[in-house]
Design an enzyme around this catalytic site. Sequence first.
Site: not given
Length: 282
Positions: A54-56, A87, A229
């Site tokens: 999971a990213t930003t 997220k 990403a």
Amino acid sequence: MSEAFDGGAHLPAAFMNPGTSSFSEFLGMVAPDLLPGNRQLPQGVSSTHLTPEATTIVALTFPGGVVLAGDRRATSGNVIANRDMDKLYRTDEFSAIAIAGAAGIGIELAKLFQVELEHYEKMEGRSLSLEGKANRLATMIRGNLPMALQGFVVVPLLVGYDEARREGRIFSYDPVGGRYEEHNYHSIGSGSVYARGALKKLFADDLSEEDAATVAIQALYDAADDDSATGGPDLHRRIFPLVDVITADGHRRLPAEDVARLATQVVEDRADRPDGPRAPVR
């Protein structure tokens, strides 16, 4: 699964005792194998690509509250594993958590933290202070250290409205459970460097709630512009960032149509100014 949950006719004695106000401590006593940090990878097996990343995530305060926003993309190496991942997790009425890092472990940690806060309220008859929530989360991250050392690093971001101080606050963590309070804004994840630059440029002390949400979307747009990403607003698939707002009235997620309106405006503005809005030189 532990013998404590084997489906017998009677619950184990631990369920009948008042016990601790911490659910993770209770679970550690009754079924320690269910805690994420107590699992072991088979020897010789790589953790690479076992769970998406999971990213930003970005967060910023505004007078009277705090905004938390996340992109929707999860990646596995150079493959987009999920385009519409959530997220952000409401943890109680006045706080929320967002995850970056190993997605599977992060989601499990977020849901365990939700139960941790609910368990405390039931046992103590009151909710934890925001400081207490931040400290509890640090302890839980520290418990995940064995998994982090095997490659499943989870770095959450906790935000909340402090009822005592009447303001929004932001807490970041490192993989070993170090807790740090961030002032005004912060970002985590692979695109955090680019997002933080945008937040630094656009943050002001007198942002309205909608302006703060727009700044968060601008920051995610800049992160997606330079980090593969991070997913930007997807007008064709109608996939937009998720934005949570926490004020004295509690937690709420901005309606999808409101976020779509703000994100579409950001994308259209970038057509005329690809480098984004600029802060005044003086």
